[in-house]
Each structure stands twice: as C-alpha cells, then as structure tokens.
Design a protein around this motif. Structure first.
Motif, PDB file in Angstrom:
ATOM      1  N   GLY A 126      -5.157 -79.177  -3.925  1.00 44.54           N
ATOM      2  CA  GLY A 126      -5.294 -80.410  -4.716  1.00 44.54           C
ATOM      3  C   GLY A 126      -6.572 -81.208  -4.521  1.00 44.54           C
ATOM      4  O   GLY A 126      -7.688 -80.664  -4.529  1.00 44.54           O
ATOM      5  N   ASN A 151      -8.332 -78.698   6.686  1.00 41.69           N
ATOM      6  CA  ASN A 151      -7.058 -78.882   7.407  1.00 41.69           C
ATOM      7  C   ASN A 151      -5.936 -78.887   6.366  1.00 41.69           C
ATOM      8  O   ASN A 151      -6.163 -79.233   5.209  1.00 41.69           O
ATOM      9  CB  ASN A 151      -7.095 -80.227   8.175  1.00 41.69           C
ATOM     10  CG  ASN A 151      -5.719 -80.759   8.499  1.00 41.69           C
ATOM     11  OD1 ASN A 151      -5.176 -81.622   7.793  1.00 41.69           O
ATOM     12  ND2 ASN A 151      -5.126 -80.237   9.541  1.00 41.69           N
ATOM     13  N   GLY A 152      -4.750 -78.490   6.804  1.00 40.92           N
ATOM     14  CA  GLY A 152      -3.605 -78.515   5.888  1.00 40.92           C
ATOM     15  C   GLY A 152      -2.771 -77.271   6.091  1.00 40.92           C
ATOM     16  O   GLY A 152      -3.099 -76.410   6.905  1.00 40.92           O
ATOM     17  N   ASP A 187      -1.093 -80.508  12.550  1.00 36.89           N
ATOM     18  CA  ASP A 187      -0.026 -81.169  11.795  1.00 36.89           C
ATOM     19  C   ASP A 187      -0.267 -82.680  11.878  1.00 36.89           C
ATOM     20  O   ASP A 187      -0.290 -83.254  12.974  1.00 36.89           O
ATOM     21  CB  ASP A 187       1.323 -80.775  12.428  1.00 36.89           C
ATOM     22  CG  ASP A 187       2.500 -81.403  11.714  1.00 36.89           C
ATOM     23  OD1 ASP A 187       2.309 -82.375  10.948  1.00 36.89           O
ATOM     24  OD2 ASP A 187       3.629 -80.926  11.947  1.00 36.89           O
ATOM     25  N   THR A 207       1.535 -85.083  11.457  1.00 38.45           N
ATOM     26  CA  THR A 207       2.592 -85.903  12.061  1.00 38.45           C
ATOM     27  C   THR A 207       2.440 -85.931  13.585  1.00 38.45           C
ATOM     28  O   THR A 207       3.214 -86.605  14.259  1.00 38.45           O
ATOM     29  CB  THR A 207       4.011 -85.368  11.735  1.00 38.45           C
ATOM     30  OG1 THR A 207       4.162 -84.066  12.322  1.00 38.45           O
ATOM     31  CG2 THR A 207       4.266 -85.290  10.245  1.00 38.45           C
ATOM     32  N   VAL A 245       2.127 -83.717  -7.829  1.00 41.12           N
ATOM     33  CA  VAL A 245       2.559 -84.342  -9.082  1.00 41.12           C
ATOM     34  C   VAL A 245       3.328 -83.345  -9.946  1.00 41.12           C
ATOM     35  O   VAL A 245       4.269 -83.710 -10.656  1.00 41.12           O
ATOM     36  CB  VAL A 245       1.322 -84.914  -9.828  1.00 41.12           C
ATOM     37  CG1 VAL A 245       1.643 -85.284 -11.256  1.00 41.12           C
ATOM     38  CG2 VAL A 245       0.819 -86.137  -9.080  1.00 41.12           C
TER      39      VAL A 245
HETATM   40  P1  NAD Z   1      -1.189 -81.720  -2.544  1.00 40.49           P
HETATM   41  O1  NAD Z   1       0.257 -81.546  -2.287  1.00 40.49           O
HETATM   42  O2  NAD Z   1      -1.879 -80.850  -3.532  1.00 40.49           O
HETATM   43  O3  NAD Z   1      -2.018 -81.629  -1.175  1.00 40.49           O
HETATM   44  C1  NAD Z   1      -1.561 -82.226  -0.001  1.00 40.49           C
HETATM   45  C2  NAD Z   1      -2.321 -81.638   1.173  1.00 40.49           C
HETATM   46  O4  NAD Z   1      -1.816 -82.234   2.379  1.00 40.49           O
HETATM   47  C3  NAD Z   1      -2.105 -80.117   1.328  1.00 40.49           C
HETATM   48  O5  NAD Z   1      -3.294 -79.520   1.776  1.00 40.49           O
HETATM   49  C4  NAD Z   1      -1.013 -80.033   2.403  1.00 40.49           C
HETATM   50  O6  NAD Z   1      -1.024 -78.813   3.110  1.00 40.49           O
HETATM   51  C5  NAD Z   1      -1.452 -81.199   3.285  1.00 40.49           C
HETATM   52  N1  NAD Z   1      -0.393 -81.644   4.178  1.00 40.49           N
HETATM   53  C6  NAD Z   1       0.883 -82.001   3.872  1.00 40.49           C
HETATM   54  N2  NAD Z   1       1.547 -82.310   5.005  1.00 40.49           N
HETATM   55  C7  NAD Z   1       0.673 -82.149   6.030  1.00 40.49           C
HETATM   56  C8  NAD Z   1       0.765 -82.309   7.446  1.00 40.49           C
HETATM   57  N3  NAD Z   1       1.894 -82.705   8.042  1.00 40.49           N
HETATM   58  N4  NAD Z   1      -0.342 -82.038   8.184  1.00 40.49           N
HETATM   59  C9  NAD Z   1      -1.494 -81.623   7.607  1.00 40.49           C
HETATM   60  N5  NAD Z   1      -1.629 -81.453   6.274  1.00 40.49           N
HETATM   61  C10 NAD Z   1      -0.560 -81.718   5.509  1.00 40.49           C
HETATM   62  O7  NAD Z   1      -1.335 -83.268  -2.935  1.00 40.49           O
HETATM   63  P2  NAD Z   1      -2.501 -84.098  -3.648  1.00 40.49           P
HETATM   64  O8  NAD Z   1      -1.953 -84.608  -4.913  1.00 40.49           O
HETATM   65  O9  NAD Z   1      -3.791 -83.374  -3.635  1.00 40.49           O
HETATM   66  O10 NAD Z   1      -2.568 -85.354  -2.676  1.00 40.49           O
HETATM   67  C11 NAD Z   1      -3.622 -85.590  -1.786  1.00 40.49           C
HETATM   68  C12 NAD Z   1      -3.678 -87.083  -1.473  1.00 40.49           C
HETATM   69  O11 NAD Z   1      -3.967 -87.801  -2.669  1.00 40.49           O
HETATM   70  C13 NAD Z   1      -2.365 -87.648  -0.935  1.00 40.49           C
HETATM   71  O12 NAD Z   1      -2.638 -88.598   0.081  1.00 40.49           O
HETATM   72  C14 NAD Z   1      -1.768 -88.330  -2.147  1.00 40.49           C
HETATM   73  O13 NAD Z   1      -0.916 -89.376  -1.799  1.00 40.49           O
HETATM   74  C15 NAD Z   1      -3.030 -88.836  -2.823  1.00 40.49           C
HETATM   75  N6  NAD Z   1      -2.854 -89.150  -4.247  1.00 40.49           N
HETATM   76  C16 NAD Z   1      -2.450 -88.179  -5.125  1.00 40.49           C
HETATM   77  C17 NAD Z   1      -2.315 -88.513  -6.460  1.00 40.49           C
HETATM   78  C18 NAD Z   1      -1.896 -87.515  -7.491  1.00 40.49           C
HETATM   79  O14 NAD Z   1      -1.622 -87.926  -8.629  1.00 40.49           O
HETATM   80  N7  NAD Z   1      -1.847 -86.235  -7.194  1.00 40.49           N
HETATM   81  C19 NAD Z   1      -2.581 -89.817  -6.884  1.00 40.49           C
HETATM   82  C20 NAD Z   1      -2.984 -90.757  -5.957  1.00 40.49           C
HETATM   83  C21 NAD Z   1      -3.122 -90.409  -4.640  1.00 40.49           C
END
Ligand code: NAD
Length: 260
Positions: free
Chosen positions: A15, A34-35, A63, A65, A193
C-alpha cells in the motif's frame, strides 16, 4: 535529492508504505523496509527497488506492537547505515465496530501499531538525528486524525493521537534541522480499504465497483482515490529543504474530505 540519506518506512511491504519507499528510493535514499507478508514476495520487492533505483534496500520484520523489536531494528539499521535520517511512521491496521462492541484486543492492537509504535521509533531515532543536526519525521495519520467516522473508535483515537504527537515532536525540535509533520490522506485504494469495500458490497448486496463509488461518494468530494504515488510526492516535498519551516503540520491530501 536524498542521496546519502537513509529512510525507514514502517509497514512498507504494501500500500501507501510501499509507494513511499519507492518514492524515497527514486530520490536516492537508502531504504529500510518493514512490515509483514510472504518472505519470498518481500525479497522480490526489496531486490526490485534496489536494482530499479540503484540504492541500498534492507528489510526488517520487526513487529510494531513490540517495543523491543522496534529498538533492535533501529540499532541494527544504525549499525548498517550509520543512522536513520528520514523516519516515516506508516504501519497501520483498521477494525470497524460500534464502540460498545469493539473487541478490546483490537483496540489494544490498533493503539499499539497506529500510535505507540511511532512513539518508540521516534524516541529511538531522534538521538542520532540530533547528533547530525538534520532529520525528517513524517507520521502517516489520516483524515481520521482531524475528523471522525462512526465505528472507528480505536482508529480515530490513534490517528488524533498521532497528530498530537507530531506537534509535540515538532515543537521540541523547532530550533533544529529536524522537522516532524503528519500527512492526513483520505481514501487510498490499498488492501486496508479494499477490505472495507468488500464488506460493504457483501452487506448491501451490491457489486464491488458499486461499493467503491458508494464509499467515495459518502466522504470524498472528488469521488476519486488518492494514490500511494501522490502521497510519495508529498513526502518528498516534506523531506526537501523547501519544507524546512513546515513544522507540526497535519497536511491533508483527501480529495476535499475535510473541506466540508
Ligand atoms: P496496508 O494494509 O496496505 O499496509 C499496512 C502495512 O502495515 C503493511 O505493510 C503491513 O504488513 C504493515 N503492518 C501491519 N501490522 C504491522 C505490525 N504489527 N508490524 C509491522 N508492520 C505491520 O494499509 P495502507 O492503506 O497502505 O495503510 C498505511 C497507513 O496509511 C496506515 O497507517 C493507515 O492508517 C494510513 N491511511 C490509509 C488510508 C487508506 O485509505 N488506505 C487513508 C488514510 C491513512
């Protein structure tokens, strides 16, 4: 523009984080990914970014957390790269439920990943940034750091929290070359999403395409998704010299969501 700098992007195997890691590598920075995810897939991503942009790309599966794993990741990155110059706190998860039915385990996980992990990465990376007199900390908040939506108690609380943390870190370093800002995206079409779109399609008995339009129409006036690439470009601006006096901002990129 970012040659000889090293960037850590948490949650960058997917993402928005992946989009930002690619933007940083494209600007010449070495990147620590990382992830979570499939090991072979992640190695493919890592090697692909490294060869496409000619920078060093490493991966750490810490991680978010776990404060002990965060500390270890940053210590080993400092040993390998000599310090983290650009810290992007992006890892995040979502859970949707009314507050009186919100599973406490999901609340704890969201607060840990979406908020507390940024406290830990910041406290661990700041000393080296201070010794070099330069740094960029960018926290990926959300429009939900500024306004609320129903059934997102933990997410909205965490995102409002990270906007507050951003301001404190910006103020504590205001007389230095270290800036701290938040980016507040609206809807971005990522796995996080897509899950919400699929749930809406199932609940309302509509197609996934119809659910996408319904989701956007409700909140995002442009009725178009923000892209990870657009967020990557905004991140590069915040890392540039031109953004030296952008401090403590909560910068929206939301198709007009919060203008309403
Ligand atoms: P995504 O699910 O595509 O990516 C999330 C990433 O976080 C992944 O790489 C996952 O492996 C990693 N992750 C999850 N738990 C983890 C953990 N415990 N330790 C390490 N890594 C971990 O999501 P995204 O939509 O790309 O979201 C990324 C950020 O953007 C988030 O903080 C989200 O709140 C924020 N955000 C997203 C949106 C949206 O519409 N997608 C809008 C506003 C903000």
């Amino acid at each position: 523009m970012l040659k000889a700098k090293t960037a850590l992007v948490t949650g960058s195997t997917s993402g928005i984080g992946l989009g930002m890691a690619r933007a940083l590598a494209g600007a010449g920075a070495n990147v620590l990914l990382n992830g979570f995810g499939d090991g072979a897939e992640i190695e493919k991503l890592r090697a692909g970014i490294e060869s496409e942009f000619g920078v060093q790309v490493a991966y750490d599966n810490a991680d978010m957390t776990r404060p002990d794993q965060i500390e270890k990741m940053i210590t080993s990155a400092e040993q390998r790269f000599g310090g983290i110059d650009i810290l992007v706190n992006n890892a995040g998860i979502q859970h949707v439920a009314p507050v009186d039915q919100f599973p406490t385990e999901r609340w704890d996980a969201i607060i840990a990943i979406n908020l507390s992990s940024a406290f830990h990465t910041i406290r661990c990376t700041l000393p080296a940034m201070k010794s070099r007199g330069w740094g960029r900390i960018v926290n990926i908040a959300s429009v939900h750091g500024l306004v609320a939506s129903v059934e997102k108690a933990a997410y909205v609380a965490a995102k409002h929290g990270i906007v507050g943390l951003t301001k404190v870190v910006a103020l504590e370093n205001a007389r230095s070359g270290i800036t701290c800002n938040a980016i507040c995206p609206g809807w971005v079409l990522t796995p996080l999403v897509q899950k919400q779109i699929d749930a809406r399609a199932a609940a309302q008995g509509i197609s996934v395409e119809e659910a996408k339009v319904a989701l956007l129409s409700e909140k995002q006036p442009s009725v178009d998704f923000v892209t990870p690439e657009q967020i990557g470009e905004l991140l590069l601006f915040l890392c540039s010299d031109a953004a030296q006096q952008v401090r403590g901002a909560a910068w929206t990129i939301d198709g007009g969501w919060t203008a309403q």
